[in-house]
Motif scaffolding. Structure first.
Motif, PDB file in Angstrom:
ATOM      1  N   THR A  40       3.016 -15.475   3.603  1.00  0.00           N
ATOM      2  CA  THR A  40       3.677 -14.031   4.120  1.00  0.00           C
ATOM      3  C   THR A  40       3.672 -12.627   3.312  1.00  0.00           C
ATOM      4  OG1 THR A  40       6.095 -14.376   3.732  1.00  0.00           O
ATOM      5  CG2 THR A  40       5.240 -15.437   5.564  1.00  0.00           C
ATOM      6  N   GLU A  41       3.482 -12.956   2.324  1.00  0.00           N
ATOM      7  CA  GLU A  41       3.790 -11.982   1.087  1.00  0.00           C
ATOM      8  C   GLU A  41       1.736 -10.792   0.966  1.00  0.00           C
ATOM      9  OE1 GLU A  41       3.931 -12.103  -3.490  1.00  0.00           O
ATOM     10  OE2 GLU A  41       5.058 -13.476  -3.347  1.00  0.00           O
ATOM     11  N   LYS A  42       2.382  -9.108   1.170  1.00  0.00           N
ATOM     12  CA  LYS A  42       0.723  -8.835   1.623  1.00  0.00           C
ATOM     13  C   LYS A  42       0.958  -8.373   0.205  1.00  0.00           C
ATOM     14  CE  LYS A  42       1.520  -6.543   5.548  1.00  0.00           C
ATOM     15  NZ  LYS A  42       2.031  -5.062   6.439  1.00  0.00           N
ATOM     16  N   PRO A  43      -0.512  -8.938  -0.158  1.00  0.00           N
ATOM     17  CA  PRO A  43      -1.038  -8.255  -1.776  1.00  0.00           C
ATOM     18  C   PRO A  43      -1.137  -7.286  -1.715  1.00  0.00           C
ATOM     19  CG  PRO A  43      -3.127  -8.484   0.282  1.00  0.00           C
ATOM     20  CD  PRO A  43      -1.369  -8.672   1.052  1.00  0.00           C
ATOM     21  N   ASN A  44      -0.822  -6.737  -3.485  1.00  0.00           N
ATOM     22  CA  ASN A  44      -0.659  -5.553  -3.659  1.00  0.00           C
ATOM     23  C   ASN A  44      -1.455  -4.338  -3.488  1.00  0.00           C
ATOM     24  OD1 ASN A  44       0.463  -2.929  -5.382  1.00  0.00           O
ATOM     25  ND2 ASN A  44       0.683  -4.566  -6.920  1.00  0.00           N
ATOM     26  N   LYS A  45      -0.909  -3.212  -3.102  1.00  0.00           N
ATOM     27  CA  LYS A  45      -2.098  -2.002  -2.875  1.00  0.00           C
ATOM     28  C   LYS A  45      -2.647  -1.912  -4.112  1.00  0.00           C
ATOM     29  CE  LYS A  45      -0.546   0.704   0.751  1.00  0.00           C
ATOM     30  NZ  LYS A  45       0.320   1.772   1.478  1.00  0.00           N
ATOM     31  N   GLU A  46      -2.034  -1.508  -5.175  1.00  0.00           N
ATOM     32  CA  GLU A  46      -2.660  -1.132  -6.675  1.00  0.00           C
ATOM     33  C   GLU A  46      -4.241  -2.719  -6.814  1.00  0.00           C
ATOM     34  OE1 GLU A  46      -3.462   1.051  -8.878  1.00  0.00           O
ATOM     35  OE2 GLU A  46      -2.108   1.836  -7.624  1.00  0.00           O
ATOM     36  N   GLU A  47      -3.415  -3.866  -6.303  1.00  0.00           N
ATOM     37  CA  GLU A  47      -4.285  -4.632  -7.012  1.00  0.00           C
ATOM     38  C   GLU A  47      -4.970  -4.754  -5.859  1.00  0.00           C
ATOM     39  OE1 GLU A  47      -2.120  -8.692  -6.735  1.00  0.00           O
ATOM     40  OE2 GLU A  47      -0.909  -7.669  -8.569  1.00  0.00           O
ATOM     41  N   PHE A  48      -5.175  -4.549  -4.978  1.00  0.00           N
ATOM     42  CA  PHE A  48      -6.627  -4.351  -3.818  1.00  0.00           C
ATOM     43  C   PHE A  48      -7.164  -3.034  -4.130  1.00  0.00           C
ATOM     44  CE2 PHE A  48      -8.080  -2.429  -0.237  1.00  0.00           C
ATOM     45  CZ  PHE A  48      -8.536  -2.957   0.579  1.00  0.00           C
ATOM     46  N   ARG A  52     -11.434  -3.435  -5.277  1.00  0.00           N
ATOM     47  CA  ARG A  52     -12.007  -2.840  -4.207  1.00  0.00           C
ATOM     48  C   ARG A  52     -13.352  -1.657  -5.688  1.00  0.00           C
ATOM     49  NH1 ARG A  52     -10.256   0.441   0.393  1.00  0.00           N
ATOM     50  NH2 ARG A  52     -10.961   2.163  -0.978  1.00  0.00           N
ATOM     51  N   ARG A  53     -12.569  -1.180  -6.789  1.00  0.00           N
ATOM     52  CA  ARG A  53     -12.778  -0.050  -7.367  1.00  0.00           C
ATOM     53  C   ARG A  53     -13.883  -1.004  -8.525  1.00  0.00           C
ATOM     54  NH1 ARG A  53      -8.485   2.393 -10.370  1.00  0.00           N
ATOM     55  NH2 ARG A  53      -8.183   3.737  -8.407  1.00  0.00           N
ATOM     56  N   GLU A  54     -13.760  -2.198  -9.065  1.00  0.00           N
ATOM     57  CA  GLU A  54     -14.616  -2.981  -9.825  1.00  0.00           C
ATOM     58  C   GLU A  54     -15.823  -3.379  -8.765  1.00  0.00           C
ATOM     59  OE1 GLU A  54     -15.998  -4.523 -13.011  1.00  0.00           O
ATOM     60  OE2 GLU A  54     -14.313  -3.361 -12.704  1.00  0.00           O
ATOM     61  N   GLN A  55     -15.559  -3.739  -7.557  1.00  0.00           N
ATOM     62  CA  GLN A  55     -16.363  -3.828  -6.948  1.00  0.00           C
ATOM     63  C   GLN A  55     -17.756  -2.676  -6.408  1.00  0.00           C
ATOM     64  OE1 GLN A  55     -15.297  -5.661  -3.154  1.00  0.00           O
ATOM     65  NE2 GLN A  55     -14.635  -7.446  -3.998  1.00  0.00           N
ATOM     66  N   PHE A  56     -17.868  -1.719  -6.179  1.00  0.00           N
ATOM     67  CA  PHE A  56     -18.133  -0.389  -6.357  1.00  0.00           C
ATOM     68  C   PHE A  56     -18.683  -0.121  -7.624  1.00  0.00           C
ATOM     69  CE2 PHE A  56     -17.506   3.657  -4.577  1.00  0.00           C
ATOM     70  CZ  PHE A  56     -17.933   3.592  -2.959  1.00  0.00           C
TER      71      PHE A  56
END
Length: 173
Positions: A40-48, A52-56
């Motif tokens: 039920t834990e949402k992923p941390n926005k900063e981790e997300f 995403r920045r790394e994928q970019f």
């Protein structure tokens, strides 16, 4: 004989144990479903954002020098961005307070102008950051970045039930 809601209500307690059995059966057949239900834990926005920045960066094939230069640009603007965000939050709170009070229309208009100015300043700062980052990229990377952003916008719109109203759809309005 007519079907009545009373019969349904009478049968409802008999159906409840079956529901629990379905959950257990579902968990045994699909363990990943059970794991997803437990998480039920949402992923941390900063981790997300970092992911995403790394994928970019990988998709754009940035060199280490470009990565460090872009990180430096972002870091330079971070404190200014935080200060502007706090000022915007304070201005929003103040206009809410004024709306609830017996403040004059002129006071509300003045506070609204302050709010608009802060939003405009934040937008300008965001744009300037984009321009600085753009200078670091090669023409090919700029083209690739535009394509990736367009794809991301398209997916976001479909995911949230919105249509993309770009230049190709401007006549449909």
């Amino acid at each position: 004989m007519k079907f009545r809601a009373v019969y349904l209500l009478a049968a409802l307690p008999l159906l409840l144990p079956i529901g629990n059995g379905l959950t257990v059966a579902t968990e045994s057949l699909f363990p990943s479903y059970a794991i997803a239900q437990e998480t039920t834990e949402k992923p941390n926005k900063e981790e997300f954002r970092k992911r995403r920045r790394e994928q970019f960066r990988q998709q754009l094939n940035l060199s280490p020098d470009q990565v460090s230069e872009i990180d430096q640009i972002r870091e330079q603007n971070k404190q200014d961005k935080q200060a502007k965000r706090e000022a915007l939050r304070a201005a929003k709170d103040k206009i809410q307070t004024l709306m609830a009070s017996d403040a004059s229309d002129d006071e509300l208009r003045a506070q609204h102008r302050i709010l608009q100015d802060l939003r405009r300043d934040m937008g300008e700062a965001r744009f300037e950051t984009k321009l600085k980052i753009r200078q670091v990229l090669t023409p090919e990377q700029r083209t690739k970045m535009a394509e990736l952003k367009k794809q991301r916008r398209g997916r976001w719109g479909r995911r949230h039930g919105r249509r993309h109203h770009g230049p190709e759809n401007s006549q449909a309005k």
